[in-house]
Design a protein around this motif. Structure first.
Motif: not given
Lengths: 271, 237
Positions: A109-120
């Motif tokens: 879950v962490d990698r899907a969220i982190r790697e797409c860059g959705m959070i600035d």
């Protein structure tokens, strides 16, 4: 993930059915169950969501803390994803130290969220190099009927989207009882969609029930998003001791864009 | 940004599909039943195999087959910021992924109730540690005489902005700009189309995955030659 819990009879039956493109519940091999999403399921959290995919149910909550940045990213806030496979959710889950599956789930879950860059992450800085916001996502399955990784990712992303900052008092401490309307710095364009393929024999299946998932030999999880108007795979992990052939990988690359559009369309009404 | 893209040079000055120098040596831990070292440039991995041996505790034994148990870790001084000794979540995940990568070629059904322990340690890290570890472990298992259908070859593919590259080093993993860095470690059964490790972090278009797999196939042929040579050397000694 191992087929240890399924009887050989179940595995052989499912293998034969999958070869004929059939499932017990009448779905196609690549068809998802009904997806339902609900926000603000726990009001002390800064954001939270509950997802239901068929009978699978997962709750994710976001807590915000103020902390120091990591030495290797002094100009960025922090993200932590953790999770616990509660014995509440399945006869298979037990108390005690996390097994491999419990370690792997939040990492995916962490990698899907982190790697797409959705959070600035840079916008989470309060005082440069000293004080930053730390986003902590906690994931709890409530009922495991398969496809837990995708459900957990959907729930985590939804929880992030519903998150608002609490107030900081004059000393810079968080007052959790005073919530602001300020949302997290999230991208409007980019939001990850998880897609985990399960393989039994030569068949690929999506969104398995628990019985199907436990009968499969191997799975591969993808995190997919739109970035600069292009479809991107952001994360991937094969889990299980059976290989995928080059042809199977290329086949999945054909399926991914179609399923991405379809799942986005399904989820649109919730946001 | 586009200007940079056209003139993308790898920090090391390597060509886009040029691998770092590889070295392999079999028999580096005399106490072990099998052992090997494998390097990609500055990344050095050693692996030792102990077993098949009786598995304790007894309740973990499987009467239908032997069990493969992998432990991968970084030596504490092998990275810039000292790594706290002992397993963490990253190393536990890589250990499990390495088991999954190696198991398809092992024939350990004939060793019921036993375990084959594979210990992988990274002595010096410059990215590509899990893939170097898998290459070393594959050699160590062969050296230990464990029945194997084939060797496993592993390499990290990647993408810097829009360019596909082979065998990323640490500077490249930390690349910034454009579409960023993508790290795509793969392992496959030598001379086959069967992939036993597939992981990815970064940003890559689905339609480019075929290209990257074709690059992996070529790289793994080279790795296989290095592995074969190392195994022959130890036999001829």
């Amino acid at each position: 993930m191992s087929s240890m819990e399924s009887s050989n009879l179940t595995i052989e039956t499912l293998k034969r059915m999958f070869e004929k493109e059939k499932r017990f519940d009448g779905r196609n091999l690549l068809e998802h169950r009904k997806i339902d999403l609900e926000f603000n399921v726990s009001n002390k959290a800064e954001g939270s969501a509950r997802i239901r995919i068929g009978k699978t149910e997962v709750i994710a909550g976001v807590k915000l803390q103020v902390g120091e940045p990591y030495p290797d990213s002094p100009d960025k806030g922090n993200l932590m994803v953790s999770g616990d496979l509660l014995p509440l959710a399945s006869p298979r889950f037990e108390m005690g130290p996390p097994d491999f599956y419990a370690i792997e789930l939040p990492r995916l879950v962490d990698r899907a969220i982190r790697e797409c860059g959705m959070i600035d992450m840079e916008k989470l800085v309060i005082t440069p190099k000293e004080k930053v916001w730390t986003i902590i996502i906690d994931i709890y399955p409530i009922n495991d009927d398969g496809n837990l990784i995708d459900a957990a990712t959907f729930a985590a992303v939804a929880a992030l989207k519903s998150t608002t900052f609490p107030e900081l008092n004059e000393e810079g401490k968080i007052d959790y009882d005073k919530k602001t309307n300020k949302k997290l710095p999230l991208s409007k364009e980019t939001s990850p969609i998880p897609l985990t393929f399960y393989k039994l024999g030569n068949s690929l299946v999506l969104d398995p029930t628990r019985e199907e998932a436990e009968s499969c030999e191997v799975r591969i999880s993808f995190g997919i998003s739109i970035w600069n108007k292009q479809l991107m795979i952001n994360s991937c992990q094969k889990s299980g001791a059976v290989p995928f052939s080059q042809e199977e990988i290329e086949n999945m690359m054909q399926i991914i864009p179609k399923k991405f559009d379809e799942l986005n369309e399904k989820l649109k009404k919730f946001f | 940004m586009t200007k940079e893209t056209k003139e993308l040079k790898r920090p090391s000055g390597r060509g886009l599909t040029e691998m770092r120098q590889m070295k392999a040596k079999v028999g580096v831990v005399p106490n072990a039943d099998g052992s090997a070292m494998f390097t990609f440039g500055n990344t050095i991995a050693i692996a030792a195999v102990y077993g098949p041996r009786q598995l304790h505790p007894q309740h973990m034994q499987d009467p239908s087959t032997g069990i493969l148990r992998v432990n991968y870790d970084l030596l504490s001084f092998s990275v810039s910021e000292r790594k706290k000794p002992g397993p963490n979540r990253r190393s536990q995940e890589i250990s499990k992924m390495t088991e999954f990568a190696l198991l398809p070629v092992l024939d350990i059904k004939d060793f019921p109730n036993t375990v084959i322990d594979v210990q992988i340690y990274i002595i010096q890290a410059d990215a590509g540690t899990r893939t170097a570890g898998i290459n070393a472990a594959s050699l160590a298992l062969a050296h230990a005489g464990i029945p194997m259908k084939n060797l496993i070859c592993s390499v990290a593919l990647g993408k810097l902005d829009k360019e596909l590259i082979i065998d990323l080093d640490k500077d490249e993993e930390d690349f910034e700009g454009g579409e960023g860095p993508t790290d795509f470690p793969l392992a496959k059964i030598a001379n086959s189309d069967q992939f036993t490790l597939i992981q990815l972090d970064g940003k890559i278009q689905p339609e480019r995955v075929k290209e990257i797999i074709d690059l992996a196939n070529k790289a793994c042929e080279k790795i296989y030659e290095v592995q074969k040579k190392a195994l022959k050397e130890v036999i001829e000694q």
